[in-house]
Motif scaffolding. Structure first.
Motif, PDB file in Angstrom:
ATOM      1  N   PRO A 207      12.133  15.761 -18.581  1.00 50.52           N
ATOM      2  CA  PRO A 207      13.240  16.149 -17.683  1.00 50.52           C
ATOM      3  C   PRO A 207      12.740  16.772 -16.373  1.00 50.52           C
ATOM      4  O   PRO A 207      13.330  16.569 -15.314  1.00 50.52           O
ATOM      5  CB  PRO A 207      14.034  17.168 -18.500  1.00 50.52           C
ATOM      6  N   TYR A 208      11.642  17.526 -16.460  1.00 52.72           N
ATOM      7  CA  TYR A 208      11.110  18.160 -15.246  1.00 52.72           C
ATOM      8  C   TYR A 208      10.677  17.095 -14.243  1.00 52.72           C
ATOM      9  O   TYR A 208      11.055  17.126 -13.069  1.00 52.72           O
ATOM     10  CB  TYR A 208       9.922  19.061 -15.609  1.00 52.72           C
ATOM     11  N   LEU A 209       9.876  16.150 -14.725  1.00 49.12           N
ATOM     12  CA  LEU A 209       9.346  15.135 -13.809  1.00 49.12           C
ATOM     13  C   LEU A 209      10.470  14.236 -13.290  1.00 49.12           C
ATOM     14  O   LEU A 209      10.454  13.815 -12.129  1.00 49.12           O
ATOM     15  CB  LEU A 209       8.243  14.325 -14.496  1.00 49.12           C
ATOM     16  N   ALA A 210      11.470  13.986 -14.127  1.00 48.12           N
ATOM     17  CA  ALA A 210      12.612  13.179 -13.675  1.00 48.12           C
ATOM     18  C   ALA A 210      13.351  13.904 -12.546  1.00 48.12           C
ATOM     19  O   ALA A 210      13.717  13.288 -11.537  1.00 48.12           O
ATOM     20  CB  ALA A 210      13.556  12.906 -14.844  1.00 48.12           C
ATOM     21  N   ALA A 211      13.539  15.216 -12.701  1.00 45.84           N
ATOM     22  CA  ALA A 211      14.237  15.983 -11.657  1.00 45.84           C
ATOM     23  C   ALA A 211      13.433  16.006 -10.363  1.00 45.84           C
ATOM     24  O   ALA A 211      13.987  15.875  -9.264  1.00 45.84           O
ATOM     25  CB  ALA A 211      14.499  17.414 -12.150  1.00 45.84           C
ATOM     26  N   LEU A 212      12.122  16.152 -10.489  1.00 39.59           N
ATOM     27  CA  LEU A 212      11.255  16.150  -9.304  1.00 39.59           C
ATOM     28  C   LEU A 212      11.327  14.794  -8.589  1.00 39.59           C
ATOM     29  O   LEU A 212      11.475  14.724  -7.366  1.00 39.59           O
ATOM     30  CB  LEU A 212       9.816  16.462  -9.745  1.00 39.59           C
ATOM     31  N   GLN A 213      11.241  13.728  -9.391  1.00 37.68           N
ATOM     32  CA  GLN A 213      11.236  12.381  -8.817  1.00 37.68           C
ATOM     33  C   GLN A 213      12.585  12.021  -8.193  1.00 37.68           C
ATOM     34  O   GLN A 213      12.649  11.259  -7.235  1.00 37.68           O
ATOM     35  CB  GLN A 213      10.860  11.358  -9.895  1.00 37.68           C
ATOM     36  N   GLU A 214      13.639  12.611  -8.717  1.00 32.72           N
ATOM     37  CA  GLU A 214      14.974  12.333  -8.197  1.00 32.72           C
ATOM     38  C   GLU A 214      15.240  13.051  -6.875  1.00 32.72           C
ATOM     39  O   GLU A 214      16.014  12.568  -6.065  1.00 32.72           O
ATOM     40  CB  GLU A 214      15.994  12.856  -9.216  1.00 32.72           C
ATOM     41  N   THR A 215      14.637  14.217  -6.700  1.00 34.35           N
ATOM     42  CA  THR A 215      15.046  15.070  -5.573  1.00 34.35           C
ATOM     43  C   THR A 215      14.025  15.176  -4.442  1.00 34.35           C
ATOM     44  O   THR A 215      14.417  15.328  -3.288  1.00 34.35           O
ATOM     45  CB  THR A 215      15.326  16.500  -6.081  1.00 34.35           C
ATOM     46  N   LEU A 216      12.735  15.109  -4.752  1.00 33.41           N
ATOM     47  CA  LEU A 216      11.738  15.373  -3.702  1.00 33.41           C
ATOM     48  C   LEU A 216      11.678  14.274  -2.635  1.00 33.41           C
ATOM     49  O   LEU A 216      11.613  14.602  -1.439  1.00 33.41           O
ATOM     50  CB  LEU A 216      10.353  15.612  -4.322  1.00 33.41           C
ATOM     51  N   PRO A 217      11.691  12.968  -2.993  1.00 34.20           N
ATOM     52  CA  PRO A 217      11.585  11.957  -1.939  1.00 34.20           C
ATOM     53  C   PRO A 217      12.702  12.060  -0.896  1.00 34.20           C
ATOM     54  O   PRO A 217      12.432  11.998   0.313  1.00 34.20           O
ATOM     55  CB  PRO A 217      11.647  10.634  -2.708  1.00 34.20           C
ATOM     56  N   GLY A 218      13.924  12.267  -1.334  1.00 31.60           N
ATOM     57  CA  GLY A 218      15.037  12.386  -0.387  1.00 31.60           C
ATOM     58  C   GLY A 218      14.885  13.611   0.503  1.00 31.60           C
ATOM     59  O   GLY A 218      15.190  13.574   1.700  1.00 31.60           O
ATOM     60  N   PHE A 219      14.405  14.703  -0.098  1.00 35.07           N
ATOM     61  CA  PHE A 219      14.166  15.923   0.695  1.00 35.07           C
ATOM     62  C   PHE A 219      13.112  15.663   1.781  1.00 35.07           C
ATOM     63  O   PHE A 219      13.299  16.033   2.941  1.00 35.07           O
ATOM     64  CB  PHE A 219      13.700  17.054  -0.231  1.00 35.07           C
ATOM     65  N   LEU A 220      12.023  14.995   1.405  1.00 34.09           N
ATOM     66  CA  LEU A 220      10.959  14.740   2.389  1.00 34.09           C
ATOM     67  C   LEU A 220      11.439  13.768   3.462  1.00 34.09           C
ATOM     68  O   LEU A 220      11.063  13.894   4.630  1.00 34.09           O
ATOM     69  CB  LEU A 220       9.706  14.201   1.688  1.00 34.09           C
ATOM     70  N   ASP A 221      12.276  12.798   3.088  1.00 38.78           N
ATOM     71  CA  ASP A 221      12.818  11.871   4.084  1.00 38.78           C
ATOM     72  C   ASP A 221      13.745  12.586   5.060  1.00 38.78           C
ATOM     73  O   ASP A 221      13.751  12.298   6.252  1.00 38.78           O
ATOM     74  CB  ASP A 221      13.592  10.740   3.392  1.00 38.78           C
ATOM     75  N   ALA A 222      14.525  13.522   4.543  1.00 36.08           N
ATOM     76  CA  ALA A 222      15.512  14.211   5.387  1.00 36.08           C
ATOM     77  C   ALA A 222      14.865  15.242   6.307  1.00 36.08           C
ATOM     78  O   ALA A 222      15.485  15.666   7.286  1.00 36.08           O
ATOM     79  CB  ALA A 222      16.562  14.891   4.501  1.00 36.08           C
ATOM     80  N   HIS A 223      13.635  15.659   5.988  1.00 38.97           N
ATOM     81  CA  HIS A 223      12.988  16.722   6.767  1.00 38.97           C
ATOM     82  C   HIS A 223      11.572  16.291   7.139  1.00 38.97           C
ATOM     83  O   HIS A 223      10.591  16.939   6.771  1.00 38.97           O
ATOM     84  CB  HIS A 223      12.989  18.038   5.977  1.00 38.97           C
ATOM     85  N   ALA A 224      11.485  15.178   7.837  1.00 36.58           N
ATOM     86  CA  ALA A 224      10.176  14.618   8.187  1.00 36.58           C
ATOM     87  C   ALA A 224       9.332  15.643   8.938  1.00 36.58           C
ATOM     88  O   ALA A 224       9.817  16.310   9.847  1.00 36.58           O
ATOM     89  CB  ALA A 224      10.367  13.373   9.040  1.00 36.58           C
TER      90      ALA A 224
END
Ligand SMILES: [Zn+2]
Length: 304
Positions: A207-224
């Motif tokens: 569950p931890y890795l799933a949550a990380l994978q779900e949320t981090l890419p979008g965060f990095l895209d939104a805050h280049a």
């Protein structure tokens, strides 16, 4: 091939006898890295950070309070859940300089790691949770003031929310903060990061890795941004005495690999700090931090 710059000083070691925080880890991680081939040319030895750098982030009142409390070098006072003394302040000033150097050198080499730091519970005007000067905020403020950096993201995967860092950059569009942490633990209530991912106790790897994978890419895209400051706490580990996220050592390796792959995909530089880790066996926290260095070496090699 560029290796990550490693910042470390013997002055990082703090004297907190019988405290849950294993302060010998700084020396032990350095020894382990040397044994694994860390070369002199890849090591920087920080001195204490300049007072002006503290004041870019912290209020004068807070800095003067710390100085007043430790004016007598023989005095030890209980503050911030630690025995605070002149020697402890001096060690933390070295950690702050080490993080500053790691940020500066990450922008040059692509990757850097301070074998300390991550005092993410320190707010601009107050300390708490073993922290009183926020090296993460101070290092980013220094790089911005020097004109070397306009934007950055902080990715904080310590078990505990990076509330002080969130507070330091609240309302600051140039620095975005991401924190994935155990929800039902200190700090309560939580501060507001740009993105908070709170997980229940007992999560475990999947569950931890799933949550990380779900949320981090979008965060990095939104805050280049060109720089990712990675607060790579070891305390989500399954044997940790302060928390209950129950990540295996392999889960922590996959966590670090995922964060670094996402940075690599976006051409970002990475500066990392160690932050927390409280297992009964100090060897475990040392091994987890060594894994991080190995992951950063692979990141630096692939980035070129
Ligand atoms: Zn922590």
């Amino acid at each position: 091939m560029a290796e990550p710059l490693v910042a470390w000083s013997p002055a990082y070691e703090l004297a907190w006898p019988n405290h849950v925080f294993p302060t010998a880890k700084y020396r032990l991680v350095h020894e382990a890295l040397r044994a694994a081939g860390l070369a002199d040319r890849d090591v920087a030895t920080p001195g204490p950070i300049a007072r002006d750098e503290l004041l870019r982030v912290h209020t004068r009142r807070h800095v003067e309070e710390i100085e007043r409390l430790t004016a007598d070098p023989a005095r030890v006072v209980q503050r911030f859940e630690i025995p605070l003394s002149r020697a402890v302040v001096d060690a933390v000033l070295h950690h702050c300089e080490g993080t500053r150097i790691a940020v500066e050198q990450a922008l040059v080499r692509g990757a850097a790691l301070s074998l300390g730091g991550g005092f993410h519970h320190a707010f601009p005007d107050r300390g708490e949770g073993f922290c009183f000067y926020n090296d993460v905020a101070i290092a980013l403020a220094a790089a911005r003031a020097g004109g070397r950096l306009e934007r950055a993201v902080v990715v904080d995967v310590d078990l505990h929310q990076g509330n002080g860092t969130a507070g330091a950059f609240a309302g600051d569009d140039a620095i975005a903060t991401y924190s994935i942490h155990q929800e039902d633990l200190y700090p309560l209530p939580k501060a507001k990061s740009t993105l908070d991912v709170g997980l229940p106790g007992g999560s475990g790897d999947r569950p931890y890795l799933a949550a990380l994978q779900e949320t981090l890419p979008g965060f990095l895209d939104a805050h280049a941004a060109p720089l990712l400051l990675y607060v790579a706490g070891a305390d989500p580990f399954e044997a940790d005495r302060l928390g209950d996220l129950r990540l295996s050592r392999d889960g922590l390796r996959r966590r670090d690999a995922f964060v670094l792959e996402e940075a690599e995909r976006r051409g970002m530089a990475v500066a990392a700090v160690l932050a927390g880790g409280y297992p009964p066996r100090v060897e475990d926290v040392v091994a987890i931090h060594v894994d991080l260095w190995q992951a950063l070496r692979r990141f630096a090699a692939e980035r070129r």
